[in-house]
Design an enzyme around this catalytic site. Structure first.
Site, PDB file in Angstrom:
ATOM      1  N   TYR A 173      45.636  51.684  38.819  1.00 41.22           N
ATOM      2  CA  TYR A 173      46.605  52.722  39.161  1.00 41.22           C
ATOM      3  C   TYR A 173      45.881  53.763  40.010  1.00 41.22           C
ATOM      4  O   TYR A 173      44.868  54.316  39.587  1.00 41.22           O
ATOM      5  CB  TYR A 173      47.156  53.403  37.899  1.00 41.22           C
ATOM      6  CG  TYR A 173      47.458  52.490  36.725  1.00 41.22           C
ATOM      7  CD1 TYR A 173      48.443  51.512  36.805  1.00 41.22           C
ATOM      8  CD2 TYR A 173      46.744  52.613  35.522  1.00 41.22           C
ATOM      9  CE1 TYR A 173      48.726  50.691  35.725  1.00 41.22           C
ATOM     10  CE2 TYR A 173      47.021  51.797  34.436  1.00 41.22           C
ATOM     11  CZ  TYR A 173      48.001  50.832  34.541  1.00 41.22           C
ATOM     12  OH  TYR A 173      48.270  50.020  33.470  1.00 41.22           O
ATOM     13  N   TRP A 187      50.213  55.733  36.967  1.00 40.43           N
ATOM     14  CA  TRP A 187      50.720  54.540  36.283  1.00 40.43           C
ATOM     15  C   TRP A 187      52.230  54.637  36.310  1.00 40.43           C
ATOM     16  O   TRP A 187      52.822  55.604  35.850  1.00 40.43           O
ATOM     17  CB  TRP A 187      50.134  54.366  34.883  1.00 40.43           C
ATOM     18  CG  TRP A 187      50.058  55.569  33.987  1.00 40.43           C
ATOM     19  CD1 TRP A 187      51.033  56.480  33.714  1.00 40.43           C
ATOM     20  CD2 TRP A 187      48.924  55.962  33.205  1.00 40.43           C
ATOM     21  NE1 TRP A 187      50.583  57.412  32.829  1.00 40.43           N
ATOM     22  CE2 TRP A 187      49.303  57.112  32.489  1.00 40.43           C
ATOM     23  CE3 TRP A 187      47.634  55.421  33.023  1.00 40.43           C
ATOM     24  CZ2 TRP A 187      48.421  57.754  31.616  1.00 40.43           C
ATOM     25  CZ3 TRP A 187      46.780  56.067  32.156  1.00 40.43           C
ATOM     26  CH2 TRP A 187      47.168  57.219  31.469  1.00 40.43           C
ATOM     27  N   ASP A 283      52.031  53.798  51.133  1.00 41.13           N
ATOM     28  CA  ASP A 283      51.978  52.766  50.092  1.00 41.13           C
ATOM     29  C   ASP A 283      51.979  51.343  50.643  1.00 41.13           C
ATOM     30  O   ASP A 283      52.073  51.134  51.850  1.00 41.13           O
ATOM     31  CB  ASP A 283      53.144  52.981  49.115  1.00 41.13           C
ATOM     32  CG  ASP A 283      52.675  52.892  47.673  1.00 41.13           C
ATOM     33  OD1 ASP A 283      51.980  51.916  47.356  1.00 41.13           O
ATOM     34  OD2 ASP A 283      52.997  53.795  46.885  1.00 41.13           O
TER      35      ASP A 283
HETATM   36  C1  LIG Z   1      45.355  48.053  45.410  1.00 38.55           C
HETATM   37  C2  LIG Z   1      46.353  48.177  44.307  1.00 38.55           C
HETATM   38  C3  LIG Z   1      46.835  49.422  43.961  1.00 38.55           C
HETATM   39  C4  LIG Z   1      47.761  49.577  42.944  1.00 38.55           C
HETATM   40  N1  LIG Z   1      48.212  50.836  42.622  1.00 38.55           N
HETATM   41  C5  LIG Z   1      49.088  50.990  41.614  1.00 38.55           C
HETATM   42  C6  LIG Z   1      49.515  52.296  41.218  1.00 38.55           C
HETATM   43  O1  LIG Z   1      49.127  53.298  41.800  1.00 38.55           O
HETATM   44  N2  LIG Z   1      50.381  52.398  40.168  1.00 38.55           N
HETATM   45  C7  LIG Z   1      50.834  51.299  39.489  1.00 38.55           C
HETATM   46  O2  LIG Z   1      51.594  51.457  38.528  1.00 38.55           O
HETATM   47  N3  LIG Z   1      50.452  50.054  39.851  1.00 38.55           N
HETATM   48  C8  LIG Z   1      49.591  49.872  40.887  1.00 38.55           C
HETATM   49  N4  LIG Z   1      49.187  48.619  41.241  1.00 38.55           N
HETATM   50  C9  LIG Z   1      49.740  47.455  40.538  1.00 38.55           C
HETATM   51  C10 LIG Z   1      49.137  47.301  39.156  1.00 38.55           C
HETATM   52  O3  LIG Z   1      47.740  47.276  39.230  1.00 38.55           O
HETATM   53  C11 LIG Z   1      49.654  46.033  38.486  1.00 38.55           C
HETATM   54  O4  LIG Z   1      51.042  46.169  38.318  1.00 38.55           O
HETATM   55  C12 LIG Z   1      48.974  45.732  37.151  1.00 38.55           C
HETATM   56  O5  LIG Z   1      49.552  44.566  36.595  1.00 38.55           O
HETATM   57  C13 LIG Z   1      49.109  46.877  36.181  1.00 38.55           C
HETATM   58  O6  LIG Z   1      48.464  46.581  34.967  1.00 38.55           O
HETATM   59  P1  LIG Z   1      49.247  46.638  33.589  1.00 38.55           P
HETATM   60  O7  LIG Z   1      50.233  45.500  33.651  1.00 38.55           O
HETATM   61  O8  LIG Z   1      48.193  46.432  32.564  1.00 38.55           O
HETATM   62  O9  LIG Z   1      49.913  47.953  33.528  1.00 38.55           O
HETATM   63  C14 LIG Z   1      48.241  48.451  42.255  1.00 38.55           C
HETATM   64  C15 LIG Z   1      47.760  47.189  42.608  1.00 38.55           C
HETATM   65  C16 LIG Z   1      46.834  47.043  43.626  1.00 38.55           C
HETATM   66  C17 LIG Z   1      46.329  45.675  43.972  1.00 38.55           C
END
Ligand SMILES: Cc1cc2nc3c(=O)[nH]c(=O)nc-3n(C[C@H](O)[C@H](O)[C@H](O)COP(=O)(O)O)c2cc1C
Ligand SMILES: [Mn+2]
Length: 483
Positions: A173, A187, A283
């Site tokens: 995040y 998040w 984004d």
């Molecule tokens: C480069 C990158 C940046 C990301 N930034 C965010 C973010 O700022 N907020 C978010 O909620 N998910 C973001 N994501 C997506 C989450 O990392 C992804 O949904 C992940 O599954 C979240 O983990 P969780 O399922 O344990 O919450 C990003 C993914 C990538 C590859």
């Protein structure tokens, strides 16, 4: 076999001609973005900027930004190999007789190797800086795009604990730098970090411990982006893919563990009742996500390796580094989906669909309405629920070829009959939905229509020449001088 840390991965990238060191001085204010964006659009290498803001910390970017680099990161010849191993485990039946049980022992012993391991010390704590001894501005955190609200940490592994079950989570995040010791914590409401945060808030807690690791061996980093089920520790999954435990060390000031070989670790807390405006941020949709209130992360301790490397990424109009991560995620999760829905043949999320906007899926259609059943299934899954447009086709359509999908689907549909709208949760980054996080999605039934679906006309075949004529032309081909 199994990178120990980011540095070993960098060496491997370099050995394979997949990394370029840049000694020319650059600024962290958009310059790294402009260079990396141009390189991404040309399918170029990972970049290691060795002189950023004339400071001592090098910046690694685009390390996962190609199919080859994803394979090097996951240490496989083909990402499908990871999928195959996963399927093998998923197909694992419970043993019947004694002999089968005995046969299974080595396999279970193998599984034991996949759990992360707690270790007493880690290089990520070679240098420890307590409150007053560090500034987040010492890190070469990049400002990605012109109208961004500030510099953002874009590639963090954010560790939290589920306050109800005690289970660990690691998610990626982004974090906007507000000052020397405070950042945003983006998040999104559907993610695990946010779920833990809601629980803490409900309990009236005023301190939710959070640890952030930056720069680790690549599988750990990749795991932070995987859409795993609730309470499935990403570090277990990472250890499984890696076929070797991830070593985890306890933070120096809070009760959380981080990867022992991480380059940089930020320890601190989120006060569950606090919010601050975060953004705008250019984004991965290719558009700015506008300012919204988000939780605030207070950093209380920074630890790092000696001579740390700062890893980051930029997101924006595809293709970019994250497209390749998303592609690998799709290939790895497809077998899990197919196990639940064996009628699924293949799936493709074209880069231009920025993950959640477009899914092309082919099925072996077996009963009337089958395409709509698959739409409902996808919308009922974890993060796949965000899919704004699902296009379902028969198994004779190659979904890896969007041109073929457009040709066949648009021939096959009667739009009023074959498009299904559905209201539900929408990706927070969607700027068009009627409300943030809530709106409509669309399924397109691009399959051949059956009489049992009320289609009473004849369905034509695709144009073709006879096999006999093909053979005749094969023989004549050379003489035709057409190359
Ligand atoms: C480069 C990158 C940046 C990301 N930034 C965010 C973010 O700022 N907020 C978010 O909620 N998910 C973001 N994501 C997506 C989450 O990392 C992804 O949904 C992940 O599954 C979240 O983990 P969780 O399922 O344990 O919450 C990003 C993914 C990538 C590859
Ligand atoms: Mn998770």
């Amino acid at each position: 076999m199994a990178y120990a840390d980011l540095r070993e991965f960098i060496k491997t990238l370099e050995k394979h001609g997949e990394l370029k060191r840049i000694r020319v001085p650059v600024s962290s204010d958009q310059e790294i973005t402009e260079i990396t964006d141009r390189v991404s659009k040309r399918g170029g290498p990972a970049l290691l900027f060795e002189n950023v803001n004339n400071g001592p910390i090098p910046v690694l970017i685009n390390a996962f930004g190609s199919r080859r680099r994803m394979e090097l990161a996951l240490e496989v010849n083909d990402v499908e190999d990871v999928a195959a191993r996963l399927t093998e485990w998923l197909d694992f039946k419970s043993p019947q007789g004694l002999i089968e049980k005995v046969k299974m022992l080595p396999k279970l012993a193998e599984l034991g190797r996949y759990f992360p391991r707690d270790v007493k010390s880690g290089v990520c704590q070679e240098v420890v800086k307590r409150e007053g001894e560090f500034s987040l501005f010492d890190l070469p955190v990049i400002k990605c795009w012109e109208a961004d609200g500030g510099p953002f940490i874009t590639f963090p592994m954010v560790f939290t604990r589920n306050p109800r079950t005690g289970k660990r989570n690691c998610g990626m995040y982004r974090m906007q730098i507000y000052d020397e010791k405070t950042t945003g914590m983006h998040w999104q409401i559907h993610k695990h970090g946010a779920a833990h945060h809601r629980d803490e808030e409900k309990r009236g807690s005023n301190r939710m411990e959070v640890a952030v690791a930056i720069g680790a061996e690549p599988i750990t980093n990749f795991a932070a982006t995987l859409p795993l089920p609730d309470d499935l520790d990403e570090m277990i999954f990472a250890s499984f893919i890696r076929e070797k435990p991830i070593d985890m060390v306890r933070c120096v000031s809070i009760d959380l563990e981080v990867p022992a070989t991480a380059e940089i670790v930020l320890e601190g807390y989120v006060d569950p009742s606090e919010r601050r405006i975060e953004g705008p941020f250019g984004d991965h949709t290719g558009f700015y996500t506008l300012e919204e209130p988000y939780p605030v992360f207070h950093v209380t301790t920074v630890t790092h390796r000696r001579n740390p490397i700062y890893q980051t990424t930029i997101v924006g109009r595809p293709p970019m580094e994250d497209c390749w991560m998303g592609w690998a995620i799709t290939r790895i999760t497809l077998p899990v989906l197919k196990r639940q829905f064996p009628e699924i043949v293949d799936m493709n999320l074209p880069f231009e669909g920025v993950f959640h906007n477009l899914m092309l899926v082919s099925i072996r259609k077996q009963y009337p309405g089958h395409a709509r059943k698959i739409m409902n299934a996808v919308w009922g899954l974890g993060q796949a629920m965000f899919t704004k447009c699902i296009v379902v086709v028969d198994d004779d359509v190659n979904v890896q070829d969007p041109g073929e999908v457009v040709w066949k689907v648009l021939n096959n549909i009667d739009p009023e009959r074959d498009i299904q709208f559905m209201l539900g949760p929408i990706d927070v980054l969607d700027h068009s939905s009627r409300q943030m996080g809530f709106g409509s999605k669309m399924g397109v039934d691009g399959t051949r229509k059956w009489s049992s679906e009320g289609f009473s006309r004849r369905w034509p075949k695709e144009n073709r020449t006879s096999e006999e004529v093909k053979r005749i032309v094969d023989v004549k081909w050379k003489k035709l001088g057409l190359g």
